[in-house]
Structure formats: structure tokens, C-alpha cells
Design a protein around this motif. Structure first.
Motif, mmCIF file in Angstrom:
data_model
loop_
_atom_site.group_PDB
_atom_site.id
_atom_site.type_symbol
_atom_site.label_atom_id
_atom_site.label_comp_id
_atom_site.label_asym_id
_atom_site.label_seq_id
_atom_site.Cartn_x
_atom_site.Cartn_y
_atom_site.Cartn_z
ATOM 1 N N ASP A 13 -54.341 29.098 25.836
ATOM 2 C CA ASP A 13 -55.332 30.052 25.300
ATOM 3 C C ASP A 13 -55.722 31.052 26.395
ATOM 4 O OD1 ASP A 13 -55.233 28.427 23.081
ATOM 5 O OD2 ASP A 13 -57.220 27.550 23.362
ATOM 6 N N ARG A 14 -55.902 30.535 27.613
ATOM 7 C CA ARG A 14 -56.218 31.431 28.738
ATOM 8 C C ARG A 14 -55.053 32.377 29.032
ATOM 9 N NH1 ARG A 14 -53.409 32.302 32.675
ATOM 10 N NH2 ARG A 14 -53.114 30.075 32.930
ATOM 11 N N SER A 15 -53.820 31.849 29.006
ATOM 12 C CA SER A 15 -52.677 32.742 29.238
ATOM 13 C C SER A 15 -52.678 33.870 28.212
ATOM 14 C CB SER A 15 -51.345 32.000 29.112
ATOM 15 O OG SER A 15 -51.302 30.878 29.941
ATOM 16 N N ILE A 16 -52.881 33.510 26.949
ATOM 17 C CA ILE A 16 -52.829 34.540 25.897
ATOM 18 C C ILE A 16 -53.959 35.557 26.087
ATOM 19 C CG2 ILE A 16 -53.134 34.918 23.395
ATOM 20 C CD1 ILE A 16 -50.311 33.955 24.266
ATOM 21 N N LYS A 17 -55.124 35.083 26.489
ATOM 22 C CA LYS A 17 -56.213 36.049 26.747
ATOM 23 C C LYS A 17 -55.826 36.993 27.878
ATOM 24 C CE LYS A 17 -59.947 33.096 25.126
ATOM 25 N NZ LYS A 17 -60.791 32.011 25.625
ATOM 26 N N ASP A 18 -55.139 36.467 28.888
ATOM 27 C CA ASP A 18 -54.673 37.342 29.974
ATOM 28 C C ASP A 18 -53.655 38.367 29.457
ATOM 29 O OD1 ASP A 18 -56.301 36.040 31.737
ATOM 30 O OD2 ASP A 18 -54.710 34.902 32.733
ATOM 31 N N TYR A 19 -52.752 37.929 28.598
ATOM 32 C CA TYR A 19 -51.805 38.893 28.011
ATOM 33 C C TYR A 19 -52.556 39.956 27.208
ATOM 34 C CZ TYR A 19 -47.391 36.527 29.173
ATOM 35 O OH TYR A 19 -46.306 35.998 29.846
ATOM 36 N N LEU A 20 -53.557 39.525 26.456
ATOM 37 C CA LEU A 20 -54.321 40.487 25.645
ATOM 38 C C LEU A 20 -54.975 41.532 26.541
ATOM 39 C CD1 LEU A 20 -56.070 38.059 23.106
ATOM 40 C CD2 LEU A 20 -54.160 39.608 22.627
ATOM 41 N N ASP A 21 -55.581 41.076 27.634
ATOM 42 C CA ASP A 21 -56.311 42.005 28.509
ATOM 43 C C ASP A 21 -55.390 42.867 29.358
ATOM 44 O OD1 ASP A 21 -58.551 40.825 27.619
ATOM 45 O OD2 ASP A 21 -58.940 39.637 29.437
ATOM 46 N N ARG A 22 -54.343 42.234 29.900
ATOM 47 C CA ARG A 22 -53.570 42.943 30.921
ATOM 48 C C ARG A 22 -52.360 43.670 30.357
ATOM 49 N NH1 ARG A 22 -53.606 37.726 34.981
ATOM 50 N NH2 ARG A 22 -55.874 37.574 34.990
ATOM 51 N N ILE A 23 -51.856 43.215 29.209
ATOM 52 C CA ILE A 23 -50.566 43.723 28.757
ATOM 53 C C ILE A 23 -50.599 44.251 27.320
ATOM 54 C CG2 ILE A 23 -48.159 43.036 28.288
ATOM 55 C CD1 ILE A 23 -48.345 41.290 30.805
ATOM 56 N N TRP A 24 -51.100 43.468 26.412
ATOM 57 C CA TRP A 24 -50.983 43.858 25.009
ATOM 58 C C TRP A 24 -52.097 44.791 24.544
ATOM 59 C CZ3 TRP A 24 -50.185 37.994 23.711
ATOM 60 C CH2 TRP A 24 -48.891 37.618 24.115
ATOM 61 N N HIS A 25 -53.254 44.667 25.166
ATOM 62 C CA HIS A 25 -54.415 45.473 24.772
ATOM 63 C C HIS A 25 -54.646 45.405 23.268
ATOM 64 C CE1 HIS A 25 -54.234 46.710 28.866
ATOM 65 N NE2 HIS A 25 -53.029 47.218 28.702
ATOM 66 N N THR A 26 -54.724 44.196 22.781
ATOM 67 C CA THR A 26 -55.114 44.024 21.387
ATOM 68 C C THR A 26 -56.090 42.857 21.326
ATOM 69 O OG1 THR A 26 -54.339 43.788 19.117
ATOM 70 C CG2 THR A 26 -53.080 42.616 20.798
ATOM 71 N N ARG A 27 -56.420 42.406 20.119
ATOM 72 C CA ARG A 27 -57.533 41.441 19.994
ATOM 73 C C ARG A 27 -57.353 40.574 18.759
ATOM 74 N NH1 ARG A 27 -60.710 44.002 16.031
ATOM 75 N NH2 ARG A 27 -60.105 46.170 15.779
ATOM 76 N N SER A 28 -58.325 39.710 18.564
ATOM 77 C CA SER A 28 -58.315 38.843 17.384
ATOM 78 C C SER A 28 -58.637 39.672 16.145
ATOM 79 C CB SER A 28 -59.386 37.759 17.507
ATOM 80 O OG SER A 28 -59.284 37.123 18.757
ATOM 81 N N LEU A 29 -58.202 39.183 15.012
ATOM 82 C CA LEU A 29 -58.612 39.790 13.755
ATOM 83 C C LEU A 29 -60.099 39.504 13.550
ATOM 84 C CD1 LEU A 29 -55.649 38.600 11.508
ATOM 85 C CD2 LEU A 29 -56.200 40.990 12.041
ATOM 86 N N ASP A 30 -60.773 40.406 12.850
ATOM 87 C CA ASP A 30 -62.177 40.122 12.544
ATOM 88 C C ASP A 30 -62.238 38.879 11.689
ATOM 89 O OD1 ASP A 30 -62.948 42.341 13.918
ATOM 90 O OD2 ASP A 30 -62.750 43.658 12.152
ATOM 91 N N LYS A 31 -63.340 38.152 11.862
ATOM 92 C CA LYS A 31 -63.498 36.914 11.087
ATOM 93 C C LYS A 31 -63.832 37.272 9.652
ATOM 94 C CE LYS A 31 -63.126 33.825 14.434
ATOM 95 N NZ LYS A 31 -63.914 32.980 15.332
#
Ligand code: H53
Length: 818
Positions: free
Chosen positions: A800-818
Motif C-alpha cells: 500500500d505504501r509502495s502504491i502511494k509512492d507511485y501515486l505521488d511520485r510517478i502516476w499523479h493520480t488518486r483513489s476514486l471518490d467514495k
């Protein structure tokens, strides 16, 4: 909480049982009385899928209708492991399942065991992809895993009477696969061969053959997120069932040839790991899934139009290239935009550049894929033209940046020698937006060594994302006893979604009552593994010995040889009377490893380990103090049993060779102590768990480099260390080959004359650290305190932490709204 975040199920156990009965009746056509355990497994899987369907459809709709960029994880391997327990956990259905199945007269564990493990990966890279898609779904990030549904996965390993590895086909699809949905209506055409012609001033590809790519969809349910993503694995089928003309001439086998050829593409996973393969069929596989996946993404994100506005493509999806295997997707997206949709080069380039990112997983130069330009030209002539143009553009860019001629030559994507090749890692690094390594040290070495020129010219592209593992499969499912204790210790089970909470266990390492409970859990896990080993392998393991484990692909750089030589040296000490057998800390040495079928020295090492095991087992002088157990066909199922039972974890690769390692993380999280070198993610694990709670030994990266420079002579170490000499002599003199001195001669000669990974140079340091290990083990309370600190301080290694790092550093995307 909104309804989406609740994993709670509206299904009661009774309803679950009813649904299983229905599925048994309407899909398998049996009554519960007639049903076999495997029927109940299939029926249960059907019910779970049905139960996840609404969330799956809603996730897809939200992804397509919303403005959250999705992630496309392109990977030639997804090593998923068995699905049922994971799906039940993530869907919140485990208790109902247990009760329902028992009510129907079946043993829940037997139902789970009836699933055949899909082996669609080789090792670390494939398992990482599986952890990542679990985390993406659990974090509610819209994502596709894109890969290949191989008909035959990684080979089934057996050992013959001489202890040699035998490879058997893994025909996993001969059993029903209730998780995969074959979607014939959403197929893609993938073209190959032919030539490129000029038509109205345009380059037009006239392919000579084509394959039908059919998607098989697997649901990827998130844990407690209410989201379900898709793993889409492509199956290759032929368009031409028969060549009727040939068939009429009664040349049946010739008539089905094109069909056989097409279907060969997804027939078998290449059983290589971190080594170059370079076969034509492999390139066909790579293009097959890259092309089908990109076309699929266009279909998904631009529904109902044949004139998609692809200038927005990079806002819809970002593609992560898992190693170089899918890199042919880069010229493919260029080709699609230019040839199929009429965009100009610059527009296509901008979109392609924005869309792709590349993860490099290796430091071994031979593992960076390189394809002969002639082969690409034969299979994909239009792509070769595009690569040529990319290369030209690249050279101009480098010239403009003032790069020297030498540097440009070193960096060429398409080399300019007599037999030009395409360097896929260079193509990905130049064309993509980001390049990342998989642990701090690895990312640093990529910049300093492997891709140094590129990092000089494009420093901003280089990132690190340290690997991680999913706590759902590798703690909760694998280690239910520890999971319960963690929840008890923390007073919550929220750690499954936020693994940093494990830090709360640190103070409990000083609480003797808790430490004893922890020790009891480890002991029960050892007993459970011993029972499993007895039943599956006929092995007799003593749960009162230290369980010392090394599980990973058999590779020289990983240095299984170091461990077996140390065991042999201990055996030799016993035989020569140098040590009193009563003084030895009893250990069970456990190995799990497959060797690539063509990897001669690796296979010989397997044979050696098996035969040392035999000799030690049969020697009364050893008196059962040490034992080697090498279960054949190590896989995810065995890993899930063995990791929780392990007390000492071996991560002993030569420094600077293991990109990251991920079993090291699983072991620390399950309360094993690590003996290891400063390599890969070991470095970060040691930093986090504390130097006092980690057994460090061996040369550093710098020391290794220096030694290469000075000229390394392994025979010096052999001569200087009597224990090492005795061990190697024992291998050479036939002690482990019924007196035959030839059996291991190539291995012995390699050690003494070459030893590229410096096993001999690290031998004495490895031996010295064993005394520290034994001393600590003698104090069980202290040992377990340190083990608890390993668990408490390893939360960082959640995927989960790795994926958050990818989101912040590389993909620049996020979770879908709940
Ligand atoms: O990838 C793992 C790393 C590990 C590395 C492994 C790997 C493969 O499994 C296959 C090919 C390759 O180049 C690298 O060896 O160190 O942990 C996931 O990143």
C-alpha cells in the motif's frame, strides 16, 4: 462510513449455503450429496464472483465516467497464488463461507485446497505485480493489470533419485478456472510480419499474419474499499480454424499449422528469471499483450466512437512498464496514433511520452533486454521504422544538449554496428516520463552505474519506489495466529489497511508475557509447517530446532552456494571432531528454489543441496542436530506456510546484485530475523528494524567493486581458510556423489577459478556471524523481542505504501471518490 468502504456482507451463512447449492445445481449439475470437494470450490468461487459483481461494475463505471486517471500495469507476469481465501477476505465473506461449507458437510480448508495454484510468473517480479494490483484495489485506485493468460505456467519441479531437478509441464487450465471470465466480444486483432509500403505519401504496414487476442478477466477485489478492479489476461487464438484447401488434400497437420502457431503465443511462460531470454516467441508474446492492452484501453476509455480524441489519452490512463517486457508498447502507441488515427509525429510523441513510465528491476546487464533489429524488422517492420526515428530524434536531442560523440554512441537506442540491436531499457528510459528502481540502493546504482549516462542527461526522470508486499495475503492469510496476536496487541485490526500501525507493537517487545505469546505463535507455526511437510513431502521436521530458510530462485548471484558450503563445513567439523556435535545449535535448513531449465550451474547446485541432505540424514554422527529440507516445487502456497514458521531468513546475495528482494519483507513482517548483506531492500529493512535486530555480514558494494578492479582470485580464500577448503574438498572428493569425483567438478572448478559473485570471499564473514546467531537463539526471550521489533518496524514494507509512492511520485493520480 459509506456503503462502499464496508467489506461487511449482506449475505448470511445460510444464504451463502443456498447460493452454493444453486451454483452446484445450475453450473455443475450436481446435488450437494453428489458434489466433490472440487465442485464445492467451483461453486463457492461462482458465488463470490457474483457477490462482487455490483462493485466491479460500479468501479468500472466510476472509472470511465469520472475524471480520475487510471493505472494500466503492464506485466508479462502476475503470480497471483490461490484466489479463494483472498477473495473471501477482501469481500468480507470468510465467516459465512466457513459456516456455510461446514453446514453442507465439507471441510472449508479442503475446499480452499482444491484450487490449483496458477503459476503465471517466475518469482519476485510476478509476485510484486500481484501485490500491487491488490493494493491498487484496496486503495480504491482505478486500475487494470494487463498480461498474458499462459496455458502453461512456471514448470512443476520434481527431483529424481539423483537429486536433480526435473521440469514437468504445469497444465493449470486442465482444471476448471472459475475466476476467469472469457470475453469473446472484446477481442483484439494483433498483426505480425509482412512489410511496409508507401501509399499516398504515407507509410502503410501490410502484415502477413494475425492473432486473435481474447481477454480473460479476473476480478481484483480491494480489501475494505468496496472497489473491484480488473486483471485482464490475454489468450492467443487463431483466426483460421483450418486451411481448408490444405485440409482437403488430407494434409491435416499442415492444415492446422497456422492455428498452432497463433496459439503458441500464449502457450507457455518463459521459465527465466532475471536472465536474458531473447527468443522470437518471447518478442511475439510481448507485442501480443502490449498491443492488445493499448487497443483495449482505447476501447474502454473512448466508448462508442471510432474517432477518439487521443490527445487526452494520458489523462485517462498511465501505463507502468514492469521491466522491459512490455516496452514494445511504446512504438506501438506511436504507430496506433499515427497510422490508425492520423495524428502527426509530435502529437503522438507527446502523448506517448506522458503515458509511459518504466520500472527497472535489475542490475545485471544481461537481464536488460536487447532485440536484434533484424528480428524486430521481420516481426514488426513498421515498429522498426518508428524506433529508427525515435533514435534519430534522440541523437539530435543529445547533440543539442552537448553530449559527446562517445556518450551518444554509448546511449544509442538502436546501435550502429554491424548487427544493430534495440536496447529496450534505453528506449523506455528515453521515451517514458519516469524511470524507477525498486529499492533505495538499487535506484542509486541505476543512476550511478547501469543507466548513468541517462541520469546525467535526464536527472529528473529518475525516481525510487521501494517495493512492498500485501499484508492481506502475507500476514493475515498466511499467518492467522500472528494476525490475531497483533490485533490483540494493538486493540484493532486496522493495521491491515494501515501497516504503520504495527509500530504500536514496539513497546510490547519489553513485555515478557507478550513475548511469550509471540514465541508460542511462532512455535505453533513451526509445528503446522512440520505437519504440512510430513503430509505433503513425507519429511520429518523437528519443530524444536531453529528453522533457517532460504527461498528464492536458484541463481549464482543469490548465493545458495554460500549457504550450502557453510552447512558442509559444519558437517565436516562434526566428522573431523573439531566440534562436539552436542555443542551445535540444532537447525533445520530449509531451501525452496527453482532453477531455469537451461541454467547448468544452478541445476547442479540443486543437485548438490539434495545430496548433502541425504548424506547428513543418513549419518549417525550428526545425530539429528542438523537437517536440510528442500521441498520440491516451491510456490506461493508453500511460501504462505513456510514464511510464518521461519525464525532465520537468509538474504545473502552479493552486494549490488539483488535489486530489492521482497521475501525479505515478508519474513521481517512475520517475525523472522534476517542474516543478510547490504543489498537491495535489506539495507532499508536493517535501517528500520535497527542494526541490533539484523545479522549483517559481508562485503559492501564498494568493496565488491574494488575487488573486481584489483582482480579477484577465489583460490586464495580456499587456501587461506581450512574450513572452506575442507568443505570444497568434500564436494570435490565425491562425498556427496557416491565417490564420483566428476559429478560436481564444474561447480568446484567455477568456485576455484571464477566465482564471479565472490562466494568464497564472503565465506568467513558468513561463518563468523553464525556464532552471533546461535548465541542469541540460546536466549529465546531476547530472540523473540528482536523478532517482535522486526514486525513492529516493517510496516513501511506494505505494498500500500509502495502504491502511494507511485501515486505521488510517478502516476499523479488518486483513489476514486467514495
Ligand atoms: O524483481 C523483484 C526484485 C528482485 C528481482 C526481481 C526480478 C525478477 O523476478 C525478474 C526479472 C528481473 O529483472 C528482476 O530480482 O530483486 O525484488 C521485484 O522488483
Amino acid at each position: 462510513m459509506t456503503e462502499l468502504t464496508a467489506p461487511k456482507s449482506p449475505l448470511t451463512a445460510n444464504e451463502f449455503a443456498d447460493e452454493i447449492r444453486q451454483a452446484l445445481k445450475y453450473t455443475q449439475g450436481v446435488t450437494p450429496e453428489q458434489a466433490k470437494t472440487a465442485d464445492v470450490y467451483v461453486a463457492t468461487a461462482t458465488v463470490v464472483r457474483r457477490h462482487l459483481m455490483d462493485s466491479w461494475m460500479k468501479t468500472q463505471q466510476d472509472m470511465i465516467n469520472g475524471d480520475t486517471k487510471a493505472v494500466g500495469y503492464l506485466s508479462a507476469e502476475f503470480l497471483m497464488g490461490k484466489q479463494l481465501r483472498n477473495a473471501l477476505l477482501n469481500a468480507g465473506l470468510t465467516p459465512q463461507f466457513e459456516e456455510a461449507v461446514r453446514g453442507l458437510g465439507f471441510d472449508p480448508q479442503a475446499v480452499v485446497d482444491a484450487e490449483y495454484e496458477p503459476g503465471l510468473g517466475n518469482g519476485g517480479l510476478g509476485r510484486l505485480a500481484a501485490c500491487f494490483i491488490d493494493s491498487l484495489a484496496s486503495l480504491g485506485v482505478p486500475a487494470f493489470g494487463y498480461g498474458i493468460q499462459y496455458k502453461y505456467g512456471i514448470f512443476r519441479q520434481e527431483f529424481d533419485d539423483e537429486g536433480r531437478q526435473i521440469e514437468r509441464p504445469d497444465y493449470w487450465l486442465s482444471n476448471e478456472d472459475p475466476w476467469g471470465h472469457i470475453d469473446y466480444e472484446r477481442d483484439q486483432r494483433v498483426n505480425f510480419g509482412g512489410k511496409v509500403v508507401e501509399e499516398n505519401g504515407k507509410r502503410v504496414w501490410k502484415p502477413s499474419w494475425a492473432v486473435r487476442a481474447i481477454p480473460v478477466d479476473y476480478m481484483v477485489p480491494g480489501y475494505a474499499s468496496g472497489r473491484v478492479n480488473t486483471l485482464r489476461l490475454w489468450q492467443a487464438r487463431s483466426y483460421d480454424e483450418f486451411d481448408l484447401l490444405t485440409f482437403n488434400k488430407s494434409e491435416y497437420l499442415d492444415a492446422v499449422k497456422p492455428q498452432v502457431k497463433a496459439e503458441d503465443i500464449s502457450k507457455v511462460l518463459y521459465p527465466e528469471d532475471s536472465t536474458e531470454v531473447g527468443k522470437e516467441l518471447r518478442l511475439e508474446q510481448q507485442y501480443f499483450f502490449a498491443s492488445a492492452s493499448i487497443h483495449d484501453a482505447i476501447r474502454v476509455f473512448y466508448p462508442d466512437t471510432d474517432k477518439p480524441d487521443l490527445t487526452t489519452f494520458a489523462d485517462k490512463i498511465t501505463f507502468q512498464l514492469n521491466d522491459t517486457h512490455p516496452v514494445i508498447g511504446i512504438p506501438e502507441l506511436m504507430r496506433i496514433m499515427i497510422d490508425e488515427y492520423g495524428y502527426d509525429w509530435d502529437t503522438a510523441w507527446e502523448v506517448t511520452h506522458k503515458t509511459f513510465n518504466y520500472t527497472c528491476h535489475t542490475l545485471l546487464p544481461e537481464a536488460l533486454e536487447v532485440w536484434p533489429a533484424s528480428l524486430i524488422g521481420k516481426l514488426l517492420p513498421r515498429h522498426l521504422e518508428i524506433i529508427e526515428r525515435i533514435n534519430k530524434q534522440f541523437v539530435s536531442e543529445l547533440e543539442a544538449k552537448g553530449a559527446s560523440e562517445d556518450q551518444i554512441k554509448r546511449m544509442l537506442i538502436l546501435t550502429d554496428d554491424e548487427h544493430p540491436v534495440v536496447r529496450m531499457a534505453y528506449l523506455a528510459t528515453y521515451a517514458g516520463s519516469n524511470v524507477n528502481g525498486v529499492a533505495e540502493l538499487h535506484s542509486q546504482l541505476l543512476k550511478d552505474v547501469t543507466l548513468r549516462d541517462f541520469s546525467d542527461v535526464y536527472p529528473a526522470k529518475f525516481k525510487n519506489v521501494t517495493n512492498g508486499v500485501t499484508p492481506r495475503r502475507f500476514i493475515k492469510l498466511a499467518n492467522p495466529r500472528l494476525s490475531e496476536l497483533i490485533t490483540e496487541g494493538l486493540g484493532t485490526d486496522k493495521w491491515l489497511e494501515d501497516l504503520d500501525l504495527l509500530e504500536g507493537l514496539a513497546p510490547l517487545a519489553q513485555d515478557d508475557e507478550f513475548v511469550k505469546k509471540f514465541a508460542a505463535v511462532k512455535h505453533e507455526n513451526k509445528v503446522a509447517f512440520a505437519d504440512f511437510s510430513k503430509q505433503r513431502y513425507g519429511a520429518e521436521l523437528d519443530a524444536n530446532t531453529m528453522f533457517d530458510t532460504m527461498i528464492k530462485r536458484l541463481h549464482e548471484y543469490k548465493r545458495q552456494a554460500l549457504k550450502i558450503l557453510e552447512i558442509i563445513a559444519t558437517y565436516s567439523d562434526i566428522k573431523s571432531g573439531k566440534v562436539n556435535v552436542q555443542d551445535i545449535t540444532p537447525r533445520t535448513y530449509i531451501f525452496g528454489a527453482k532453477a531455469a531449465p537451461g541454467y547448468y550451474l544452478a541445476k547442479m547446485t540443486i543437485q548438490l543441496i539434495n545430496n548433502v541432505a541425504k548424506v547428513i540424514d543418513n549419518d549417525p554422527d550428526v545425530n539429528g542436530k542438523i537437517k536440510i529440507f528442500f521441498p520440491w516445487n516451491y510456490n506461493i502456497e508453500v511460501a504462505q506456510m513456510l514464511i510464518p514458521a521461519t525464525e532465520l531468513d537468509e538474504q545473502i546475495s552479493q552486494a549490488g546484485k539483488e535489486a530489492s528482494g521482497t521475501s525479505n519483507m515478508k519474513f521481517a513482517l512475520n517475525g523472522a530475523l534476517t542474516v543478510g548483506t547490504l543489498d537491495g531492500a535489506n539495507v532499508e529493512i536493517r535501517e528500520r528494524v535497527g542494526a541490533d535486530n539484523f545479522f549483517l555480514f559481508g562485503m559492501t558494494v564498494d568493496e565488491v567493486e574494488k575487488m573486481y578492479e584489483q582482480g579477484y582470485d577465489p583460490s586464495k580464500y580456499y587456501e587461506a581458510d581450512p574450513r572452506l577448503k575442507a568443505a570444497i574438498d568434500m564436494v570435490a572428493d565425491g562425498t556427496f556423489s557416491n565417490g564420483d569425483r566428476n559429478t560436481y567438478a564444474p561447480l568446484v572448478s567455477d568456485w576455484l577459478t571464477k566465482d564471479w559473485f565472490m562466494t568464497l570471499a564472503d565465506f568467513s564473514a558468513y561463518h563468523d556471524i553464525q556464532a552471533d546467531i546461535d548465541a542469541l537463539y540460546a536466549d529465546q526471550l531476547e530472540w523473540n523481542r528482536k523478532a517482535i521489533l522486526n514486525v513492529a518496524n516493517s510496516g513501511y514494507f506494505s505494498s500500500d505504501r509502495s502504491i502511494k509512492d507511485y501515486l505521488d511520485r510517478i502516476w499523479h493520480t488518486r483513489s476514486l471518490d467514495k
